[in-house]
Every structure is written in structure tokens, then in C-alpha cells.
Design a protein around this motif. Structure first.
Motif, PDB file in Angstrom:
ATOM      1  N   UNK A  67       4.738  -8.995  -1.679  1.00  0.00           N
ATOM      2  CA  UNK A  67       6.118  -8.826  -1.193  1.00  0.00           C
ATOM      3  C   UNK A  67       6.626  -7.427  -1.507  1.00  0.00           C
ATOM      4  N   UNK A  68       6.323  -6.935  -2.698  1.00  0.00           N
ATOM      5  CA  UNK A  68       6.730  -5.573  -3.069  1.00  0.00           C
ATOM      6  C   UNK A  68       6.036  -4.554  -2.169  1.00  0.00           C
ATOM      7  N   UNK A  69       4.736  -4.770  -1.912  1.00  0.00           N
ATOM      8  CA  UNK A  69       3.977  -3.855  -1.063  1.00  0.00           C
ATOM      9  C   UNK A  69       4.583  -3.765   0.333  1.00  0.00           C
ATOM     10  N   UNK A  70       4.925  -4.912   0.906  1.00  0.00           N
ATOM     11  CA  UNK A  70       5.532  -4.906   2.239  1.00  0.00           C
ATOM     12  C   UNK A  70       6.904  -4.240   2.235  1.00  0.00           C
ATOM     13  N   UNK A  71       7.682  -4.479   1.167  1.00  0.00           N
ATOM     14  CA  UNK A  71       9.003  -3.845   1.083  1.00  0.00           C
ATOM     15  C   UNK A  71       8.876  -2.333   0.951  1.00  0.00           C
ATOM     16  N   UNK A  72       7.981  -1.893   0.060  1.00  0.00           N
ATOM     17  CA  UNK A  72       7.834  -0.457  -0.145  1.00  0.00           C
ATOM     18  C   UNK A  72       7.325   0.237   1.121  1.00  0.00           C
ATOM     19  N   UNK A  73       6.453  -0.446   1.852  1.00  0.00           N
ATOM     20  CA  UNK A  73       5.963   0.155   3.091  1.00  0.00           C
ATOM     21  C   UNK A  73       7.074   0.243   4.130  1.00  0.00           C
TER      22      UNK A  73
END
Length: 281
Positions: free
Chosen positions: A71-77
Motif C-alpha cells: 500500500x505504501x509502495x502504491x501511494x509513493x508511486x
């Protein structure tokens, strides 16, 4: 690893070995009985705040952590957080979490996640609460050719879903379209609300249709003459600037074209985004 829908990040990555955990060559006994009790009593000093737990409990916690990191990875992207010199941990095939976010975890949990995520825990379950052994397992797992989790430089793929096709235009002007795309990818860092479009020359548009007062157009001037960036306020062109070709000592036209494109697109993105941010307040 938890299944997730792949984003535009999902591309083959170059491995950055420099960031993986160093193998200190140490060994340690497995904590059992009264040793495990001492681990629990001195959790902060021995495990850095990570819980002492059974391996089975730890696996359940890693599965939950895995989804949080995805979830963090998708948000940061989606925030276009990564820049060309940033490092991140690959946590799912093609998904990356910034080093800053991942290293908020206690070191033991980072090692646990790397070893578990790379399927390195079979036969090593008794090492789960031993920081030294888990550090060594994480280091070995990250260096494995089949590793899924490791520290690397995430490839920038922000332009993947954008609507543009100005390759022929750039080629006719003596510019490699791939170098322009790479420069645009770099420049898009920190600009989540902009769109790159156009079927001839590149154009920059805000994604917010109700707040699209500023726009920009980019024209390649040919050969080693750089770019011209023309600014518009939505009613017409109001100004322009020339980004000179950035000649380096690298001896590579592609490298120089990429850096020049990066500066040109950054100029356009900064101007459009800055104006529209003012309109929002």
C-alpha cells in the motif's frame, strides 16, 4: 508475498548491490528456554523494539506487513516520490518502498521481512528471534539471483500511462525519443498532478480539469541547440525560455540529451504546477 495489481512500476530492475546488508560473518546460538525469556525482558536492547515471537506468529505478522508495504509502495508511486538518485526496497515484483519508509521498521523486522520475502526461512525458523542470524540470512537472501526483496534504484516509469506519441517529431529534430522520455521521467518527481501529452511536440497539462489555468509546450530546437519551453495561461502564450544543450564530459550524446530534456521538462513542470498550486489556495 501478498498478490496485488501491478502498477506502472512493474518493470525489470537493475540490481544495486551496494545497498544490501553486509555479511559480518558472525554466528550465534539459537535462543531457547531461559535465553528466550531474557530476550523478552530486554526486548528493546536485544531486538531493537521488534517483538519476540514464535516463527508462526511472525509469519502472520509479515503477511500483514507485506500488504502495508505494498500500500505504501502504491501511494509513493502515485505521488511520484522517487527521483533518479533515490533508493528503495523492492517489496513486490515491480513495487518499491522508499528507503526512508522501509527503514522505519526495527532492524530485526527488516531482516525478517527480507529473509521471509525471499523464501529463505525454510530450515531457519529457529533463528527468528536472533538478530545476528537474521541479519546474515537477510544479507544472503538479498544477494540471491532470485531475490524478490532487496535495496535498489527504482526505475522511473511515470510516463508509461501518459498519452503522447511525439517520437517522430523528436527524431526529425535529431533527438533520441527515449532520452526525452527518460528526462521527463526524472523531472516528474514530486509532480503527481501533471499530465504529459501531445502527438507532435510535448505538452504539459494539469490533471485537474477545473484548475488548468497554466500549461506549457516544449519544442526541441534541433541538434545540440536544446529546447524552447513556451508558457501559456490558458488563453494564450505568455512567455518562453530556452534550455541550452547541456554538454558534459561523458562523451555520450544520449546522456547529454537526457540531461537537457530533464532540465527542459522540469522547467515546464515547475511552472505549470506552481501556478496551479497557487490557484488552489
Amino acid at each position: 508475498m501478498v498478490d496485488s495489481r501491478k502498477s506502472a512500476q512493474a518493470k525489470q530492475q537493475r540490481r544495486n548491490r551496494d545497498g544490501t546488508y553486509a555479511d559480518e560473518g558472525k554466528t550465534s546460538s539459537i535462543p531457547t528456554g531461559d535465553v528466550l525469556e531474557r530476550f523478552e525482558q530486554n526486548q528493546q536492547s536485544n531486538t531493537g523494539g521488534a517483538p519476540v515471537e514464535t516463527y508462526e506468529t511472525g509469519v502472520k505478522r509479515m503477511q500483514e506487513l507485506d500488504q502495508k508495504l505494498i500500500d505504501i509502495a502504491n501511494r509513493e508511486y502515485s505521488e511520484r516520490k522517487f527521483g533518479p538518485d533515490d533508493e528503495g526496497y523492492r517489496v513486490e515484483s515491480g513495487l518499491y518502498v522508499s528507503r526512508e519508509e522501509f527503514e522505519k521498521l526495527p532492524e530485526l523486522d527488516r531482516d525478517r521481512y527480507i529473509a521471509w520475502g525471499n523464501d529463505y526461512m525454510d530450515g531457519n525458523e529457529d533463528a527468528w528471534n536472533d538478530p545476528q542470524q537474521m541479519s546474515e540470512l537477510a544479507s544472503e537472501a538479498a544477494e540471491d539471483g532470485d531475490a524478490e526483496v532487496y535495496l535498489t534504484n527504482p526505475e522511473l516509469t511515470y510516463t508509461d500511462d501518459m498519452d503522447y506519441s511525439f517520437g517522430e517529431y523528436l527524431e526529425s529534430k535529431g533527438c533520441d525519443p527515449q532520452s526525452a522520455e527518460e528526462g521527463a521521467n526524472m523531472a516528474l518527481q514530486g509532480h503527481p498532478d501533471l499530465e504529459l501529452t501531445g502527438n507532435t511536440y510535448p505538452q504539459v497539462w494539469p490533471t485537474d480539469a477545473d484548475n488548468n489555468h497554466r500549461r506549457a509546450k516544449l519544442f526541441y530546437l534541433g541538434g545540440s541547440k536544446g529546447w524552447r519551453v513556451t508558457f501559456s495561461d490558458g488563453r494564450g502564450d505568455v512567455n518562453n525560455t530556452v534550455i541550452d544543450y547541456k554538454k558534459s564530459d561523458m562523451g555520450s550524446d544520449y546522456y547529454d540529451q537526457t540531461n537537457t530534456a530533464r532540465e527542459a521538462f522540469k522547467t515546464a513542470f515547475d511552472w505549470v504546477d506552481g501556478g496551479n498550486k497557487k490557484k488552489k489556495h
